[in-house]
Design an enzyme around this catalytic site. Structure first.
Site, PDB file in Angstrom:
ATOM      1  N   GLU A  60     -21.985  34.530  67.552  1.00 44.32           N
ATOM      2  CA  GLU A  60     -21.991  34.214  66.119  1.00 44.32           C
ATOM      3  C   GLU A  60     -22.785  32.951  65.854  1.00 44.32           C
ATOM      4  OE1 GLU A  60     -18.008  33.988  64.609  1.00 44.32           O
ATOM      5  OE2 GLU A  60     -17.723  36.148  64.721  1.00 44.32           O
ATOM      6  N   ASP A 204     -37.774  45.826  48.155  1.00 44.24           N
ATOM      7  CA  ASP A 204     -37.032  46.524  49.204  1.00 44.24           C
ATOM      8  C   ASP A 204     -38.013  47.501  49.841  1.00 44.24           C
ATOM      9  OD1 ASP A 204     -35.522  48.267  50.714  1.00 44.24           O
ATOM     10  OD2 ASP A 204     -33.891  48.437  49.262  1.00 44.24           O
ATOM     11  N   THR A 230     -35.232  47.992  56.102  1.00 41.47           N
ATOM     12  CA  THR A 230     -34.645  48.562  57.314  1.00 41.47           C
ATOM     13  C   THR A 230     -35.731  48.495  58.379  1.00 41.47           C
ATOM     14  OG1 THR A 230     -35.467  50.755  56.822  1.00 41.47           O
ATOM     15  CG2 THR A 230     -33.257  50.239  56.027  1.00 41.47           C
ATOM     16  N   LYS A 233     -36.702  53.207  59.913  1.00 44.62           N
ATOM     17  CA  LYS A 233     -37.423  54.283  59.225  1.00 44.62           C
ATOM     18  C   LYS A 233     -38.858  54.303  59.742  1.00 44.62           C
ATOM     19  CE  LYS A 233     -34.122  54.092  55.466  1.00 44.62           C
ATOM     20  NZ  LYS A 233     -33.835  53.843  54.046  1.00 44.62           N
ATOM     21  N   ARG A 239     -31.353  50.942  64.625  1.00 47.20           N
ATOM     22  CA  ARG A 239     -30.671  51.031  63.336  1.00 47.20           C
ATOM     23  C   ARG A 239     -30.346  49.627  62.849  1.00 47.20           C
ATOM     24  NH1 ARG A 239     -30.526  56.363  61.463  1.00 47.20           N
ATOM     25  NH2 ARG A 239     -29.504  56.129  59.471  1.00 47.20           N
TER      26      ARG A 239
HETATM   27  C1  LIG Z   1     -32.644  53.400  53.537  1.00 51.78           C
HETATM   28  C2  LIG Z   1     -32.715  52.423  52.442  1.00 51.78           C
HETATM   29  C3  LIG Z   1     -31.789  51.380  52.339  1.00 51.78           C
HETATM   30  C4  LIG Z   1     -30.529  51.278  53.153  1.00 51.78           C
HETATM   31  O1  LIG Z   1     -30.578  51.385  54.462  1.00 51.78           O
HETATM   32  P1  LIG Z   1     -29.295  51.836  55.322  1.00 51.78           P
HETATM   33  O2  LIG Z   1     -29.689  51.397  56.676  1.00 51.78           O
HETATM   34  O3  LIG Z   1     -29.175  53.310  55.148  1.00 51.78           O
HETATM   35  O4  LIG Z   1     -28.107  51.102  54.811  1.00 51.78           O
HETATM   36  C5  LIG Z   1     -31.984  50.440  51.351  1.00 51.78           C
HETATM   37  N1  LIG Z   1     -33.013  50.524  50.494  1.00 51.78           N
HETATM   38  C6  LIG Z   1     -33.908  51.518  50.555  1.00 51.78           C
HETATM   39  C7  LIG Z   1     -35.037  51.546  49.591  1.00 51.78           C
HETATM   40  C8  LIG Z   1     -33.786  52.503  51.517  1.00 51.78           C
HETATM   41  O5  LIG Z   1     -34.666  53.501  51.552  1.00 51.78           O
END
Ligand SMILES: *Cc1c(COP(=O)(O)O)cnc(C)c1O
Length: 437
Positions: A60, A204, A230, A233, A239
């Site tokens: 932490e 984002d 993230t 993706k 993850r």
């Molecule tokens: C996938 C996604 C998230 C969230 O990601 P998780 O790992 O599924 O919580 C947030 N914002 C956008 C635009 C996304 O495509």
């Protein structure tokens, strides 16, 4: 697939049930077309770091300032990962501890807003994410969403309209980014709007980070107070989520005169101890590996090919008479528009899945159908491109999608035929983290 059994020999021994199910997923992923735009294939190197003994460690805090001892290895790992992230996106500050994309966004709210603040974001049906203020999410109950979104007719964002809404509502924060907007986002225009109404601007980039790294899309970092993402993706990482931030808060006086902490300190505190406990060091190590992979010319070529493939897929579908939201795409995804069809998005997505084409049903702007039915089908090219597929394969796939859509009344024979052809095509390619490279 012998490669897979060699990979998990201990698991096979100790827990054959879970082992078999993982095998089954690997089998599915290597015989069907992974066209969910948020999915991809992490490399063997990323998987190894992610599956490493670092999962054992508690630390932490942040490098050099931990609440546990024994950080001789983990401190340099996190420092290296942070440096790589900052250099890849040319950012002043990076926090890599958020457990996933949604917790990363939660940390952004905690660092920039107070409960009940007005936040501008796209509703889910318009292509926004749950965490941008949608009602069933914490962001919709704890904050007040001021919605904006693409025009139902054109499928495009209208920046004059967004400015109008911002001037009327004076939000504290504006989200830019989403999950199903197929076009380039103009961060410069958003920045002008945010400046004018003195709002924080947060991009984002969960979906399109790879396109930014490849130079296909503009980098939002220079325009934004924070950028959340993230890494699992398009970037093909483990993850997890991360937040890039400016150091200084340009609205410290206006909104945060109660604290001396700058933006970088506030995002760090929001993540830990504000929202989370110990960082997942196996994941952060895998993030470091991912950022290294993404900083190569090979990755930039990959990003460019993802966009070219998606254009080819869009052209293949348009040529066969299908409607696409916004008439096409300039990123990694497209949304087929079945508003004019008797068939729903859900029916088409399920039919495609029977044929080995895995995508998802999705709302389209102005969708008259319900969220569990929808008029749209969203599909993307990041995973197919990771396998090495190019434009000719995209055209074949458009042909298969057409075959399925023409045979929705009598699906079984057509789906079986396409399913076999899909498996045959997949067998010709390597799959990162599963077989070959
Ligand atoms: C996938 C996604 C998230 C969230 O990601 P998780 O790992 O599924 O919580 C947030 N914002 C956008 C635009 C996304 O495509």
């Amino acid at each position: 697939m012998p490669e897979c059994s060699e990979r998990h020999p201990h698991l096979k021994q100790s827990d054959p049930e879970i082992y078999e199910l993982i095998q089954r997923q690997a089998e599915l992923e290597s015989t069907t077309l992974k066209m969910i735009p948020s999915e991809n294939f992490a490399s063997f190197a990323v998987l190894e770091a992610s599956g490493s003994i670092l999962t054992n460690k508690y630390c932490e805090g942040y490098p050099g300032a931990r609440y546990y001892e024994g950080n001789e290895a983990v401190d340099p790992i996190e420092t290296l990962a942070i440096e790589r992230a900052k250099s890849l996106f040319v950012a002043e500050h990076a926090n890599l501890q958020p457990y996933s994309g949604s917790p990363a966004n939660q940390a952004v709210y905690r660092a920039l807003c107070k409960l009940g603040d007005k936040v501008m974001g796209m509703p889910v049906p318009g292509g926004g994410h749950l965490t941008h203020g949608w009602k069933v999410n914490f962001s919709g109950s704890d904050y007040v969403q001021v919605p904006y979104g693409p025009d139902p007719e054109t499928g495009l964002l209208d920046y004059a309209r967004i400015r109008e809404i911002a001037r009327r509502e004076r939000p504290k924060m504006i989200w830019v980014g989403g999950t199903s907007y197929p076009r380039i986002l103009h961060y410069d225009k958003f920045a002008e709007i945010a400046d004018e109404v003195e709002a924080y601007l947060v991009a984002d980039i969960a979906h399109i980070n790879g396109l930014i790294v490849a130079g296909v899309h503009p980098n939002p970092v220079p325009y934004c107070d924070m950028v959340s993402s993230t890494i699992h993706k398009m970037l093909r990482g483990p993850r997890a989520g991360f937040v890039l931030s400016r150091v200084e808060d340009r609205y410290q006086e206006k909104y945060h005169s109660d604290t001396k902490l700058n933006l970088a300190k506030r995002i760090d505190r929001a993540v830990f101890p504000g929202l989370q406990g110990g960082p997942h060091m196996h994941t952060i190590a895998a993030m470091a590996v991912t950022f290294k992979e993404a900083s190569t010319e090979e990755f930039r070529q990959y990003g460019r090919q993802v966009a070219r493939n998606c254009k080819a897929l869009a052209e293949g579908l348009l040529r066969r008479g299908y409607q696409l939201v916004s008439g096409g795409t300039d990123n990694h995804l497209l949304v087929m528009d079945f508003r004019a069809s008797e068939f729903t998005g859900k029916e088409v997505a399920q039919a495609l899945s029977k044929a080995g084409i895995i995508c998802n049903f999705n709302m389209v702007p102005g969708d008259p159908r319900k969220p569990l039915i929808t008029s749209g089908v969203r599909m993307g090219t990041p995973a197919l491109t990771s396998m090495g597929m190019k434009e000719p394969e995209m055209d074949r796939i458009a042909g298969w999608i057409d075959t399925v859509c023409r045979n929705l009344d009598n699906l079984e024979p057509a789906a079986a035929k396409v399913r076999a052809e899909v498996a045959e095509l997949c067998s010709q390619f390597e799959i990162p983290g599963i077989r070959g490279k």
